[in-house]
Design a protein around this motif. Structure first.
Motif, PDB file in Angstrom:
ATOM      1  N   ASN A  34      43.532  44.130 -11.203  1.00 35.93           N
ATOM      2  CA  ASN A  34      42.733  45.737 -11.641  1.00 35.93           C
ATOM      3  C   ASN A  34      43.991  46.563 -11.538  1.00 35.93           C
ATOM      4  O   ASN A  34      45.060  46.482 -11.026  1.00 35.93           O
ATOM      5  CB  ASN A  34      41.946  46.126 -10.889  1.00 35.93           C
ATOM      6  CG  ASN A  34      40.523  45.187 -10.906  1.00 35.93           C
ATOM      7  OD1 ASN A  34      39.771  45.430 -12.101  1.00 35.93           O
ATOM      8  ND2 ASN A  34      40.439  44.444 -10.075  1.00 35.93           N
ATOM      9  N   ILE A  35      43.920  47.521 -12.528  1.00 34.44           N
ATOM     10  CA  ILE A  35      44.834  48.696 -12.347  1.00 34.44           C
ATOM     11  C   ILE A  35      44.186  49.564 -11.259  1.00 34.44           C
ATOM     12  O   ILE A  35      42.798  49.713 -11.495  1.00 34.44           O
ATOM     13  CB  ILE A  35      44.956  49.681 -13.754  1.00 34.44           C
ATOM     14  CG1 ILE A  35      45.626  48.785 -14.710  1.00 34.44           C
ATOM     15  CG2 ILE A  35      45.631  50.942 -13.475  1.00 34.44           C
ATOM     16  CD1 ILE A  35      47.232  48.520 -14.279  1.00 34.44           C
ATOM     17  N   MET A  76      35.889  54.018 -17.966  1.00 32.27           N
ATOM     18  CA  MET A  76      36.720  52.968 -17.940  1.00 32.27           C
ATOM     19  C   MET A  76      35.695  51.845 -17.625  1.00 32.27           C
ATOM     20  O   MET A  76      36.343  50.615 -17.458  1.00 32.27           O
ATOM     21  CB  MET A  76      37.612  53.156 -16.908  1.00 32.27           C
ATOM     22  CG  MET A  76      38.526  54.243 -16.911  1.00 32.27           C
ATOM     23  SD  MET A  76      39.703  53.828 -18.142  1.00 32.27           S
ATOM     24  CE  MET A  76      40.784  52.516 -17.538  1.00 32.27           C
ATOM     25  N   LYS A 122      36.593  47.759 -18.150  1.00 34.46           N
ATOM     26  CA  LYS A 122      38.134  47.647 -18.019  1.00 34.46           C
ATOM     27  C   LYS A 122      38.280  47.231 -16.475  1.00 34.46           C
ATOM     28  O   LYS A 122      37.729  47.601 -15.682  1.00 34.46           O
ATOM     29  CB  LYS A 122      38.947  48.762 -18.455  1.00 34.46           C
ATOM     30  CG  LYS A 122      38.480  49.191 -20.037  1.00 34.46           C
ATOM     31  CD  LYS A 122      39.325  50.033 -20.655  1.00 34.46           C
ATOM     32  CE  LYS A 122      39.166  50.547 -21.918  1.00 34.46           C
ATOM     33  NZ  LYS A 122      37.903  51.351 -22.441  1.00 34.46           N
ATOM     34  N   PRO A 123      39.679  46.409 -16.505  1.00 33.53           N
ATOM     35  CA  PRO A 123      39.883  46.052 -15.311  1.00 33.53           C
ATOM     36  C   PRO A 123      40.584  47.307 -14.359  1.00 33.53           C
ATOM     37  O   PRO A 123      41.883  47.420 -14.351  1.00 33.53           O
ATOM     38  CB  PRO A 123      40.988  44.985 -15.371  1.00 33.53           C
ATOM     39  CG  PRO A 123      41.516  45.263 -16.749  1.00 33.53           C
ATOM     40  CD  PRO A 123      40.355  46.112 -17.384  1.00 33.53           C
ATOM     41  N   PHE A 124      39.845  48.266 -13.910  1.00 32.40           N
ATOM     42  CA  PHE A 124      40.191  49.523 -13.486  1.00 32.40           C
ATOM     43  C   PHE A 124      39.407  49.762 -12.088  1.00 32.40           C
ATOM     44  O   PHE A 124      38.115  49.593 -12.307  1.00 32.40           O
ATOM     45  CB  PHE A 124      40.096  50.801 -14.432  1.00 32.40           C
ATOM     46  CG  PHE A 124      40.593  51.851 -13.678  1.00 32.40           C
ATOM     47  CD1 PHE A 124      41.968  52.229 -13.501  1.00 32.40           C
ATOM     48  CD2 PHE A 124      39.374  52.805 -13.316  1.00 32.40           C
ATOM     49  CE1 PHE A 124      42.078  53.401 -12.674  1.00 32.40           C
ATOM     50  CE2 PHE A 124      39.675  54.096 -12.895  1.00 32.40           C
ATOM     51  CZ  PHE A 124      41.059  54.267 -12.595  1.00 32.40           C
ATOM     52  N   ASP A 149      49.805  48.424 -10.408  1.00 36.03           N
ATOM     53  CA  ASP A 149      49.657  47.611 -11.550  1.00 36.03           C
ATOM     54  C   ASP A 149      48.629  46.575 -11.193  1.00 36.03           C
ATOM     55  O   ASP A 149      48.284  46.184  -9.901  1.00 36.03           O
ATOM     56  CB  ASP A 149      50.736  47.092 -12.127  1.00 36.03           C
ATOM     57  CG  ASP A 149      51.612  46.158 -11.053  1.00 36.03           C
ATOM     58  OD1 ASP A 149      51.153  45.906 -10.046  1.00 36.03           O
ATOM     59  OD2 ASP A 149      52.983  46.082 -11.462  1.00 36.03           O
ATOM     60  N   LYS A 150      48.488  45.504 -12.027  1.00 39.38           N
ATOM     61  CA  LYS A 150      47.470  44.210 -11.809  1.00 39.38           C
ATOM     62  C   LYS A 150      48.187  43.484 -10.527  1.00 39.38           C
ATOM     63  O   LYS A 150      47.222  42.719  -9.990  1.00 39.38           O
ATOM     64  CB  LYS A 150      47.445  43.487 -12.968  1.00 39.38           C
ATOM     65  CG  LYS A 150      46.416  44.295 -13.883  1.00 39.38           C
ATOM     66  CD  LYS A 150      46.086  43.292 -15.348  1.00 39.38           C
ATOM     67  CE  LYS A 150      45.387  44.265 -16.334  1.00 39.38           C
ATOM     68  NZ  LYS A 150      45.233  43.569 -17.793  1.00 39.38           N
ATOM     69  N   SER A 188      43.678  53.092 -19.839  1.00 31.12           N
ATOM     70  CA  SER A 188      43.351  52.215 -20.706  1.00 31.12           C
ATOM     71  C   SER A 188      44.623  51.203 -21.319  1.00 31.12           C
ATOM     72  O   SER A 188      44.417  49.940 -21.245  1.00 31.12           O
ATOM     73  CB  SER A 188      42.402  52.636 -21.853  1.00 31.12           C
ATOM     74  OG  SER A 188      41.064  53.361 -21.260  1.00 31.12           O
ATOM     75  N   THR A 202      45.629  48.794 -18.564  1.00 29.91           N
ATOM     76  CA  THR A 202      44.870  47.854 -18.338  1.00 29.91           C
ATOM     77  C   THR A 202      44.742  46.694 -19.330  1.00 29.91           C
ATOM     78  O   THR A 202      44.758  45.463 -19.115  1.00 29.91           O
ATOM     79  CB  THR A 202      43.161  48.147 -18.492  1.00 29.91           C
ATOM     80  OG1 THR A 202      42.919  48.568 -19.580  1.00 29.91           O
ATOM     81  CG2 THR A 202      42.820  49.153 -17.456  1.00 29.91           C
ATOM     82  N   THR A 203      45.683  46.955 -20.418  1.00 24.73           N
ATOM     83  CA  THR A 203      45.937  45.911 -21.586  1.00 24.73           C
ATOM     84  C   THR A 203      47.252  45.086 -21.243  1.00 24.73           C
ATOM     85  O   THR A 203      47.371  44.290 -21.869  1.00 24.73           O
ATOM     86  CB  THR A 203      45.849  46.362 -22.851  1.00 24.73           C
ATOM     87  OG1 THR A 203      46.853  47.428 -23.122  1.00 24.73           O
ATOM     88  CG2 THR A 203      44.492  47.351 -23.105  1.00 24.73           C
TER      89      THR A 203
END
Lengths: 172, 257
Positions: A58-59, A86, A89-91, A142-143, A167, A170-171
């Motif tokens: 995740n962010i 969000m 989304k991976p946040f 960051d992830k 966003s 996250t991409t």
């Protein structure tokens, strides 16, 4: 081999683009600290232990805050809104209270309800490790769990601009 | 009858003594110090001549400031105070940025002037919040450093001596004069401010050129609490003993590290 180099170049370009994008806001700044593998290992208000590894992929917005910090109080509702915007989304948001008593923090949360974990850094060991000397101090990870940006002070976290930028991260 | 006369004389003497004592303790006057053709700095003197004098670089000017009120209370503890108004001479308002911009040479002239003027055996510098900057600037100057014995040291109350806002993840950057002093320093910080986490680093930096530095936290208060208009109950309580707190810090100068 060529494929690996190509992936690396694309990664670098995307990384540089995102840094330029955030630096341009004048608020989010590329992280210049020396903490290469930041750690969090703290309990939340309900006694559940949280580690940064739990958030891998995740962010993550890690915020250090205090109940006596008026800007912190003001911006927290916008952080709740950010989570909603969000969604999917991976946040994630994780906040760390700066060594105040559990009772003080609970009292604050009753007045300012939040939709994210509030961790208790009872001895201030984590904020010392992360070099936090002001509130609110924000870190974007960051992830892979590396700190990539920082931000000092309160903002409207749910602004269109911020949602767009997070966003985009996250991409990556 | 004779006994009555004696008693009357003793009572009169006591009353006279009290009047003299009160009169001297609350003595206040304003001195003018001409720095150059264009600059004249007013210095408010509070309290009677004593063995210890305090030069207090205050954030605000005005009869009701917390600094003046504290000085009036402390005068009875045996201190004479000097409050230089470093800003009015330049028609500047007492904002944090203006206080930090006070020219170092003017700070030095003021300190030197008071050192010559006072009969006190020891002089202490005090500055709080952004007004700790002129104290640090003064202590860094060789001519001030030369007064090794006469200047006892400095008390910094919730000092804000950063060069710029602190960046998350980075150590605070202090003004360049930090670490160039040799006199003892005591730093008081509020418990309820993130700045408290910078105290160990500040202590290290301040002691670089020989200053003995002690730090202490004031329980339950925020940074520069004494300047805040809306105080919490804990801050109101701390104000009740503010004079005693500063007195204790002055006593501590050079005795702890």
């Amino acid at each position: 081999m060529m494929k690996k180099i190509y992936t690396l170049i694309i990664g670098l370009v995307l990384g540089l683009m995102s840094i330029a994008l955030f630096a341009a806001t004048g608020q989010l700044k590329p992280y210049q600290g020396k903490l290469t593998s930041p750690q969090i290992n703290l309990q939340d208000l309900h006694g559940h232990r949280h580690q940064l590894d739990d958030y891998a992929g995740n962010i993550v917005l890690v915020q250090f805050w205090a109940t006596y910090c008026t800007p912190c109080r003001k911006e927290m509702p916008s952080m709740n809104q950010l989570i909603k915007k969000m969604e999917g989304k991976p946040f994630k948001i994780v906040t760390v209270n700066m060594a105040e008593s559990k009772q003080d923090v609970e009292q604050f949360i009753q007045q300012v309800p939040v939709d994210f974990p509030v961790l208790l850094d009872t001895e201030g060991a984590t904020l010392n490790q992360w070099k936090v000397f002001a509130a609110p101090s924000n870190f974007i990870l960051d992830k892979e769990g590396n700190i990539i940006f920082t931000l000092f002070g309160a903002i409207d976290w749910d602004s269109d601009d911020m949602v767009k930028k997070l966003s985009a991260l996250t991409t990556l | 009858m004779l006994l009555f006369r004696h008693l009357f004389a003793i009572v009169m003497l006591l009353l006279f003594g009290m009047m003299v004592s009160v009169g001297t303790v609350s003595a206040e006057e304003t001195l003018s110090l001409e720095i150059n053709e264009d600059t004249e700095i007013e210095i408010l003197k509070i309290g009677a001549p004593s063995s210890q004098a305090v030069i207090w670089f205050a954030c605000n000017q005005g009869a009701e400031t917390a600094e003046y009120q504290t000085a009036r209370k402390m005068a009875s503890l045996g201190y004479q105070f000097y409050f230089p108004d470093m800003l009015s001479a330049h028609f500047l308002s007492p904002t944090p940025s203006n206080i930090a911009r006070v020219p170092t040479d003017e700070v030095v002239v003021v300190i030197e002037h008071i050192l010559k003027q006072t009969t006190a055996e020891q002089v202490i510098l005090v500055g709080g919040a952004r007004a700790a900057v002129p104290v640090i600037k003064g202590l860094a100057e060789p001519s001030v450093k030369a007064h090794k014995d006469k200047i006892k040291g400095a008390v910094l109350i919730t000092p804000r001596i950063n060069q710029k806002s602190p960046e998350p993840g980075a150590e605070p950057v202090y003004i360049s004069e930090v670490g160039r002093s040799s006199h003892p320093i005591v730093v008081l910080e509020g418990e309820r401010t993130p700045n408290r986490w910078g105290l160990p680093l500040l202590k290290t930096r301040l002691s670089r050129s020989g200053s003995t530095v002690a730090t202490d936290l004031i329980k339950g208060v925020r940074g520069y609490f004494y300047l805040r208009e809306e105080k919490t109950p804990a801050e109101e309580a701390a104000m009740e003993h503010f004079d005693q707190l500063i007195h204790e810090q002055i006593q501590k100068l050079g005795t702890t590290s």
